[in-house]
Design a protein around this motif. Sequence first.
Motif, PDB file in Angstrom:
ATOM      1  N   ASN A  34       0.820  -1.226   0.000  1.00 30.85           N
ATOM      2  CA  ASN A  34       0.000   0.000   0.000  1.00 30.85           C
ATOM      3  C   ASN A  34       0.846   1.265   0.000  1.00 30.85           C
ATOM      4  O   ASN A  34       0.479   2.280  -0.589  1.00 30.85           O
ATOM      5  N   LEU A  35       2.003   1.196   0.649  1.00 34.17           N
ATOM      6  CA  LEU A  35       2.866   2.369   0.722  1.00 34.17           C
ATOM      7  C   LEU A  35       3.575   2.678  -0.589  1.00 34.17           C
ATOM      8  O   LEU A  35       4.188   3.739  -0.738  1.00 34.17           O
ATOM      9  N   LEU A  36       3.475   1.788  -1.559  1.00 40.89           N
ATOM     10  CA  LEU A  36       4.097   2.043  -2.861  1.00 40.89           C
ATOM     11  C   LEU A  36       3.384   3.156  -3.619  1.00 40.89           C
ATOM     12  O   LEU A  36       3.956   3.774  -4.514  1.00 40.89           O
ATOM     13  N   PHE A  37       2.119   3.414  -3.262  1.00 46.51           N
ATOM     14  CA  PHE A  37       1.323   4.400  -3.994  1.00 46.51           C
ATOM     15  C   PHE A  37       0.721   5.397  -3.009  1.00 46.51           C
ATOM     16  O   PHE A  37       0.197   5.008  -1.962  1.00 46.51           O
ATOM     17  N   SER A  38       0.752   6.657  -3.371  1.00 49.26           N
ATOM     18  CA  SER A  38       0.285   7.694  -2.452  1.00 49.26           C
ATOM     19  C   SER A  38      -1.187   7.546  -2.111  1.00 49.26           C
ATOM     20  O   SER A  38      -1.608   7.810  -0.977  1.00 49.26           O
ATOM     21  N   TYR A  39      -2.011   7.100  -3.092  1.00 56.29           N
ATOM     22  CA  TYR A  39      -3.444   7.031  -2.831  1.00 56.29           C
ATOM     23  C   TYR A  39      -3.859   5.798  -2.030  1.00 56.29           C
ATOM     24  O   TYR A  39      -5.001   5.717  -1.565  1.00 56.29           O
ATOM     25  N   THR A  40      -2.949   4.822  -1.864  1.00 54.45           N
ATOM     26  CA  THR A  40      -3.263   3.699  -0.969  1.00 54.45           C
ATOM     27  C   THR A  40      -2.461   3.784   0.333  1.00 54.45           C
ATOM     28  O   THR A  40      -2.685   2.987   1.243  1.00 54.45           O
ATOM     29  N   ALA A  41      -1.555   4.750   0.421  1.00 58.58           N
ATOM     30  CA  ALA A  41      -0.756   4.912   1.647  1.00 58.58           C
ATOM     31  C   ALA A  41      -1.613   5.098   2.900  1.00 58.58           C
ATOM     32  O   ALA A  41      -1.251   4.610   3.975  1.00 58.58           O
ATOM     33  N   PRO A  42      -2.762   5.795   2.819  1.00 59.69           N
ATOM     34  CA  PRO A  42      -3.585   5.939   4.033  1.00 59.69           C
ATOM     35  C   PRO A  42      -4.124   4.624   4.579  1.00 59.69           C
ATOM     36  O   PRO A  42      -4.623   4.586   5.712  1.00 59.69           O
ATOM     37  N   LEU A  43      -4.026   3.543   3.802  1.00 60.35           N
ATOM     38  CA  LEU A  43      -4.485   2.242   4.283  1.00 60.35           C
ATOM     39  C   LEU A  43      -3.490   1.605   5.249  1.00 60.35           C
ATOM     40  O   LEU A  43      -3.754   0.551   5.810  1.00 60.35           O
ATOM     41  N   TYR A  44      -2.331   2.255   5.413  1.00 64.55           N
ATOM     42  CA  TYR A  44      -1.306   1.740   6.322  1.00 64.55           C
ATOM     43  C   TYR A  44      -1.876   1.549   7.724  1.00 64.55           C
ATOM     44  O   TYR A  44      -2.552   2.427   8.268  1.00 64.55           O
ATOM     45  N   ARG A  45      -1.620   0.378   8.302  1.00 63.09           N
ATOM     46  CA  ARG A  45      -2.052   0.072   9.677  1.00 63.09           C
ATOM     47  C   ARG A  45      -0.833  -0.334  10.491  1.00 63.09           C
ATOM     48  O   ARG A  45      -0.113  -1.255  10.092  1.00 63.09           O
ATOM     49  N   LYS A  46      -0.626   0.312  11.579  1.00 62.87           N
ATOM     50  CA  LYS A  46       0.557   0.025  12.385  1.00 62.87           C
ATOM     51  C   LYS A  46       0.509  -1.428  12.853  1.00 62.87           C
ATOM     52  O   LYS A  46      -0.509  -1.909  13.330  1.00 62.87           O
ATOM     53  N   SER A  47       1.630  -2.102  12.653  1.00 61.02           N
ATOM     54  CA  SER A  47       1.688  -3.522  13.015  1.00 61.02           C
ATOM     55  C   SER A  47       3.114  -3.895  13.376  1.00 61.02           C
ATOM     56  O   SER A  47       4.064  -3.193  13.014  1.00 61.02           O
ATOM     57  N   GLU A  48       3.239  -4.993  14.033  1.00 60.83           N
ATOM     58  CA  GLU A  48       4.566  -5.500  14.388  1.00 60.83           C
ATOM     59  C   GLU A  48       4.988  -6.522  13.351  1.00 60.83           C
ATOM     60  O   GLU A  48       4.340  -7.543  13.167  1.00 60.83           O
TER      61      GLU A  48
END
Length: 536
Positions: free
Chosen positions: A258-272
Amino acid sequence: MRIIETNNGELIVNGIALSPKQSEIVKHDGNIVVSASAGTGKTRTMVSKIVYDLERNKTHKVIAAITFTIKATQEIRERLIVDATHNFIGTNNTFAIEEVIKPFMKDVYGAEYDVDFDTDYTNNDHKFDTFDEGIELMQSNSTIYSYRPTTQKSFVFELALDIAKKSKACRLFLVAKYFGVYIDEYQDCDGEMHEFFLYLCEKLGIRTFIVGDDKQSIYRWRGAKPELFTSVTKNNSFQHFVLTENHRSSISIQNYSNLLFSYTAPLYRKSENKGEIIVVSKDVTDWASVVINALDTNKSVALLRSANMNTRNGKGGAKECAEELARQGLEIVFIPEAPVEQITTTSAWLYMATARFIMLDSFTEYDFIQEVPAEGDMEKKTVNAVKKRLLKIKTTKDDEKEFTASFGSLLEFFNYPLPEDAHINRLIETVSDTQYAISISENLPLHSSMTLFKSKGLEFDQVIVFFEDYAHGGNISPDHLNNHYVASTRAKNKLILVSTTHTDAGAFIKKLKTEIFANIEIADLLSPAPKAVMQT
């Protein structure tokens, strides 16, 4: 019951529970475009929508489910479960040819075009530059050819649209027959396909369902224009839905992709990150042993490269990498491209199915018949008649003359023209070399090495990719990112990113850190790594 609606409005279709968003899509009445990221169940959603609409259809009309490959067509047919005998389930080119060009060509161009045309898109001797040249070649050779690559246009769909616009009979036929058209992998459409499908929707009023993902467009080199899919998402004629819940990959792998694209970056979820993503250091020359130590060899593995062999940096492609891993003790199989896969005529499915019957003991005459395109007329064919011809082909595979004659008999049985030398040679080359058996099989070995293009639509527990394949001279194009996204999202539980000594890898990593991930916290995305593995 095939469809059950729960108290909260969610659907269960063919025994499979849909998510709230999938249920909303399936129940929506009207033109739909779905942006579906990797692993979000786009095929399940499309099939569920077809089942839902067929169950509610009270007219004589049918649907057209359109894909880009015969394999995808077969997957949809297998998942449908409902009786789809009278519906069209086939490839986009077959739809344009069988439903528009063949039956209505004569209406626009004259009785001399009342021909059961063959297709041959790879014949370099008959490629052309202008539309009129293509029409003339159809008359003289009864074959639909293609433009020269420099033209970057689809003759089949340009012709189909021309016929639909000029033939009233064609328009009446399409409107009378189809209440819905369902198109998969729309990001792979070219301009002419796009115009044709929008004409069916907006001018003929045939309800249209489109699903795709511009991030997974990896065929720009053959004319795909993912921006056309994006344009449909902004078209007021369509209701736009977005599927983001990845059911395939771990959260860490989802974050990375998801972080590869700016428009899917907000889907980032903090995880271990618990070892799901490992980056092998560019300082490590013995990458193969490091990779093997990081793998769970009891689970499926795919090594994905941009080419089979002879890559630009001389480090080798999928074949050479498989050999290196094998030398280090990993049982891994290189999956080459079989010559028969290069055939692009209407009868291409028959060449592939014949190769499978000859080479795969588990592939029977019944499996062969299941490969027949849905638009084929199997009511007139019998299992015994097909089996007789297949056995004749199989027993003559070592005699080129007899083999060609036997295969010609099978082509005639399915109303196809006799084979061209180039095509029969590709079939013979395939069935004469046992290495291609794995290429045409539906069952992959536990550990495989192949191109990322061959992996499209597949999934594996663990995936190995190489940074060098996605940056040339330090430059990362949209195609590089799309290819990297497709390769990375094949992984379910572990993604191993290999950076060898080539400088392109460092450039790729630097760009990821400074340009793509610049304002996003990614410290937990790649955890402190074991020896010989680096944290980017």
